[in-house]
Motif scaffolding. Sequence first.
Motif, PDB file in Angstrom:
ATOM      1  N   MET A 132       0.838  -1.209   0.000  1.00 35.93           N
ATOM      2  CA  MET A 132       0.000   0.000   0.000  1.00 35.93           C
ATOM      3  C   MET A 132       0.872   1.258   0.000  1.00 35.93           C
ATOM      4  O   MET A 132       1.932   1.291   0.613  1.00 35.93           O
ATOM      5  N   LYS A 133       0.366   2.290  -0.653  1.00 37.27           N
ATOM      6  CA  LYS A 133       1.024   3.587  -0.563  1.00 37.27           C
ATOM      7  C   LYS A 133       0.695   4.217   0.787  1.00 37.27           C
ATOM      8  O   LYS A 133      -0.343   3.925   1.388  1.00 37.27           O
ATOM      9  N   LYS A 156      -4.654  12.459  -7.180  1.00 38.52           N
ATOM     10  CA  LYS A 156      -4.162  11.997  -8.481  1.00 38.52           C
ATOM     11  C   LYS A 156      -2.970  11.054  -8.358  1.00 38.52           C
ATOM     12  O   LYS A 156      -2.717  10.240  -9.246  1.00 38.52           O
ATOM     13  N   TYR A 157      -2.229  11.169  -7.230  1.00 39.99           N
ATOM     14  CA  TYR A 157      -1.075  10.287  -7.031  1.00 39.99           C
ATOM     15  C   TYR A 157      -1.490   8.925  -6.478  1.00 39.99           C
ATOM     16  O   TYR A 157      -0.648   8.042  -6.302  1.00 39.99           O
ATOM     17  N   LEU A 158      -2.779   8.760  -6.220  1.00 42.23           N
ATOM     18  CA  LEU A 158      -3.299   7.500  -5.688  1.00 42.23           C
ATOM     19  C   LEU A 158      -4.163   6.759  -6.699  1.00 42.23           C
ATOM     20  O   LEU A 158      -4.824   5.775  -6.366  1.00 42.23           O
ATOM     21  N   GLU A 159      -4.164   7.237  -7.927  1.00 43.86           N
ATOM     22  CA  GLU A 159      -4.949   6.582  -8.978  1.00 43.86           C
ATOM     23  C   GLU A 159      -4.485   5.143  -9.159  1.00 43.86           C
ATOM     24  O   GLU A 159      -3.293   4.859  -9.202  1.00 43.86           O
ATOM     25  N   GLY A 160      -5.449   4.245  -9.270  1.00 49.12           N
ATOM     26  CA  GLY A 160      -5.129   2.838  -9.437  1.00 49.12           C
ATOM     27  C   GLY A 160      -4.960   2.080  -8.144  1.00 49.12           C
ATOM     28  O   GLY A 160      -4.856   0.854  -8.144  1.00 49.12           O
ATOM     29  N   GLU A 161      -4.950   2.810  -7.013  1.00 49.85           N
ATOM     30  CA  GLU A 161      -4.810   2.176  -5.703  1.00 49.85           C
ATOM     31  C   GLU A 161      -6.194   1.894  -5.131  1.00 49.85           C
ATOM     32  O   GLU A 161      -7.041   2.790  -5.037  1.00 49.85           O
ATOM     33  N   GLU A 162      -6.436   0.668  -4.725  1.00 49.77           N
ATOM     34  CA  GLU A 162      -7.716   0.309  -4.130  1.00 49.77           C
ATOM     35  C   GLU A 162      -7.831   0.822  -2.698  1.00 49.77           C
ATOM     36  O   GLU A 162      -8.883   1.231  -2.239  1.00 49.77           O
ATOM     37  N   SER A 163      -6.719   0.808  -1.980  1.00 47.73           N
ATOM     38  CA  SER A 163      -6.695   1.284  -0.595  1.00 47.73           C
ATOM     39  C   SER A 163      -5.302   1.788  -0.273  1.00 47.73           C
ATOM     40  O   SER A 163      -4.326   1.460  -0.961  1.00 47.73           O
ATOM     41  N   PHE A 164      -5.206   2.586   0.782  1.00 49.73           N
ATOM     42  CA  PHE A 164      -3.925   3.195   1.123  1.00 49.73           C
ATOM     43  C   PHE A 164      -3.907   3.577   2.596  1.00 49.73           C
ATOM     44  O   PHE A 164      -4.947   3.720   3.244  1.00 49.73           O
ATOM     45  N   PHE A 166      -7.757   3.827   4.158  1.00 48.06           N
ATOM     46  CA  PHE A 166      -8.899   4.246   3.366  1.00 48.06           C
ATOM     47  C   PHE A 166      -9.020   3.451   2.075  1.00 48.06           C
ATOM     48  O   PHE A 166      -8.017   3.107   1.451  1.00 48.06           O
ATOM     49  N   ASN A 167     -10.254   3.210   1.694  1.00 45.05           N
ATOM     50  CA  ASN A 167     -10.564   2.724   0.360  1.00 45.05           C
ATOM     51  C   ASN A 167     -10.598   3.939  -0.575  1.00 45.05           C
ATOM     52  O   ASN A 167     -10.860   5.066  -0.124  1.00 45.05           O
ATOM     53  N   LYS A 168     -10.409   3.717  -1.853  1.00 41.33           N
ATOM     54  CA  LYS A 168     -10.372   4.823  -2.813  1.00 41.33           C
ATOM     55  C   LYS A 168     -11.651   5.653  -2.822  1.00 41.33           C
ATOM     56  O   LYS A 168     -11.641   6.832  -3.203  1.00 41.33           O
TER      57      LYS A 168
END
Length: 286
Positions: free
Chosen positions: A1-2, A116-124, A193-195
């Motif tokens: 995860m990011k 925008k830097y979290l695009e494609g991430e389901e959760s972080f 968090f979820n996206k």
Amino acid sequence: MKVVLFCGGLGTRLRELSTNIPKPMVHIGYRPILWHVMKYYAHYGHKDFILCLGYKADVIKNYFLHYDECVSNDFTLQEGGRKIKLVNSDIEDWNITFVDTGLTSNIGQRFKAVEKYLEGEESFLVNYSDGLTDLHLPDLINDFYRHNKIASFLCVKPSQSFHLVSIQENGLVNDIQSVQQAGIRINGGFFIFNKDIFKYIEAGEELVVEPFQRLIKTKQLVAYKYNGFWACMDTFKEQQQLDDMYCQGNAPWAVWKLLKKEEKSLEYSRLNQFRNDSVPVIFAQG
């Protein structure tokens, strides 16, 4: 995860230390608290960081641009100092994105600025960058996935030492008790968090105010109760306490060091076992 880290606040309650540097750069031991938080996440394999910068952003940028691995790692000096061989490294495999999220932005605005830097991430993972814990992070992550909700946060007992007072209308006191014994829990600042979280945040809103109320109404917010070590660095006194703990070798949040101690202890036990097994046994006839 990011991992999204909020690093842009003024740190007004730490004014004694944060006049010339942002709050995340206030040191505990020989490294800033931001490093301790990042090291914690990296220990559990989360090494892709997004730093939400604001106040004194240049200080944070320069710190990592000129990062000195020798400060926190063993090394061998060779060729009269012309060559340094590191035994291990802190940030060689870290990926750090530095984002200007505004000088006076609130947490919600800073978070929206890095969407925008979290695009494609389901959760972080998300953090305030001023709290420390010895929580086994996979436990929090597994609980988040088990509930299958949009947001989760660490729920802890307050570390402050003030007292709660219960009084009657006529002013008579019913009770006084330590906040730590009152059964009260607070937001520990460790989020997952979820996206879809961004659908709950509108322009100008603080993260845990209006957005969290919407999450509560839709039953999409859960809290993970934790009774282990947790501490926040909001005041000069708290910084001094954490610094003293670290300098005395009593830093529960430094999970990366505890693992090394366990490994060394295991290695020592194995060595002793080998020595014991290798000792010849002589039976004397009487």
